[in-house]
Design an enzyme around this catalytic site. Sequence first.
Site, mmCIF file in Angstrom:
data_model
loop_
_atom_site.group_PDB
_atom_site.id
_atom_site.type_symbol
_atom_site.label_atom_id
_atom_site.label_comp_id
_atom_site.label_asym_id
_atom_site.label_seq_id
_atom_site.Cartn_x
_atom_site.Cartn_y
_atom_site.Cartn_z
ATOM 1 N N THR A 536 42.988 36.012 33.490
ATOM 2 C CA THR A 536 43.543 36.554 34.543
ATOM 3 C C THR A 536 42.826 37.517 35.111
ATOM 4 O OG1 THR A 536 45.199 36.478 31.680
ATOM 5 C CG2 THR A 536 45.443 38.205 33.242
ATOM 6 N N PHE A 538 43.911 40.899 36.722
ATOM 7 C CA PHE A 538 44.785 41.907 36.672
ATOM 8 C C PHE A 538 44.510 43.183 38.207
ATOM 9 C CE2 PHE A 538 43.761 41.453 32.847
ATOM 10 C CZ PHE A 538 44.744 41.742 31.273
#
Length: 644
Positions: A536, A538
């Site tokens: 992921t 961020f």
Amino acid sequence: MIVVLAKDISPHDTEIVRSYLRDHGFNVRDQIFGDAALLGAAGKGQADIHELALLPGVERVAATSKQYELASRETQSEDSIVSIGPVKIGGARISVIAGPCAVESREQIEDTAAQVRESGAVMLRGGAYKPRTSPYAFQGLGMKGLEYMKAAGELYNMPIVTEVVSPELAEQMRELTDMFQIGARNMQNFELLKKVGSLGRPVLLKRGPSATIEEWLLSAEYLLAAGTRNVVLCERGIRTFETYTRNTLDISAIPVVKALSHLPIIVDPSHAVGIRAKVAPAALAAIAAGADGLTVEVHPNPDTALSDGPQSLYPYQFERLMRDIEALSHVVGKELLRTPRVNIPVGAIVGSSAPQASPQKIAFSGESGAYAEQALIRAFGEDADKLQTESFGAVFDAVLDGRAAFGVVPLENSLAGSIHENYDLFMQYPDIAIVGEIKLRIVHCLIASEKATMESIKVVRSHPQGFAQCREFLDKHPDWRLEAWNNTASAVLSISKETDADKQLSISAIASEAAAKAHGLAVLKAGIETDPRNYTRFVILSRKDGDLAQVPPSMGQLTPDKASLIFSVKDEPGSLYECLKILSEEGVNLSKLESRPLLGQPWNYLFYVDVSIPKSGDVFDNALSKLKSKTGTFHFLGCYHASL
Ligand code: PEP
Ligand code: MN
């Protein structure tokens, strides 16, 4: 000595045991190890173990579980993190030290510092006193060399590490040295260890060429017992029957040491292999095996080096190695440490005159153990002052109104795609910009209460992204009911809050191992994501101050090389092509292009775009203003340093 306390010991009885130990000359520390409460007793005290074991509430006394006590994981279960100025070693970061074998001249050390700094090294190494096998080989420039190195370190904001070879020199070197190195040949020079351990400087302790791990940890114990708490171990190859390489890199020492000790461990691939071409593979293996960092020999011109030229990397090779390490660090769940290129006073923010949030809080959404919290720790360190919020929108609010200086939100996942909610928020909050990015490897776990089993589970709670990323695993359990939760960690929290014991056995959650730990629950199955290459991205957000956004000190002064935009195009033939043509003609490389229906305007689309910023800023500004004239909606989300 370790005293294991009974689970139900009263505070009064605990105090009696503490006083007993203190009265017998020990320094006492409270420790939690697993689920057991312990008292660690260190120092020169003496006590009758049998008498101690008879005190109420004492379950067991481990007198000599390990000969090294201060260095042992039994005495401290959390990883130690060693600070050397702005540099930290240990925890979820990889810290790279680089420099020549020996300081040869002011020019040579400054040139090396400039080049390794540019590639991402955070500390400078170099010997001023060289312990050479032959008495006729170059012995180092002594104090003059140390002065050159200190000056080079200050110029590039890099703490320096240098070898100390005798107790007599240690005191004199102290003022100019940020971290002392104990060389392999001196690992068991106990008088040197005692002296250096007492000087209040962090110490890098190399493993002796013929030392066992036990002997090495006992040498660390000497340093710790002499007063320092800041010891980093360094595996640099041991002597075996193999002669092809200079030494044999003991890769397995890394996980072994990690289990036995809380001290950080780094690897010196240069002395381990002694052959330039073999340094990078050994370095990568060390990172893959869990090392907290590396120390690598780099020389601007290895062919003329006065020592260890054949194993010194050319600066371009080091640069390539750093890129590989950055890519690998996410796979092992760590972040390559970067520090500002110039010394920034603690708490200051580069490029901003905006009123600073004080204290500098960093906002994230979710409960403890949320993936966003892990990303936050990667970017700002374990000591970051965190502000927990209930939604992504609340993170934007907190940054906008100054309650937080920075926020951390997810923007896209490699398996499940973009997180539109956050793209929408960037459009709704034009005064917020992206100032950094962090890529986190996501390892999902099925989490439940201690007594739950796969068979007792009926319900799974998680954020919808958690379900999407574990699709294959969930497909094998079609009878489980999926309940969408605000975030993964709050799903975990809901299990611990369940008061009906039977019901609790039937609930599970998909979240991180950290979330299970934070809420005292068990991991039923780890690694349930469909593809282990699950990352992921961020982003770190901050308030715009005029045109400048605040940059987190941890990323300060790294040249921005990436920008994110959102735009829509006119509903006419070739309009997207026109936009892309501008980028192509101006030489701006496109790294992401995703379309998404525009809310309320069926069959009209928004485009999420990431681009690389060309070295010349003018070109980029030109491209942007041309692009703006061709687009409908246009949002510039920010420019920042790309994480690989
Ligand atoms: C060094 O790092 O310069 C050095 C001499 O290493 P070692 O002590 O591991 O041989
Ligand atoms: Mn060397």
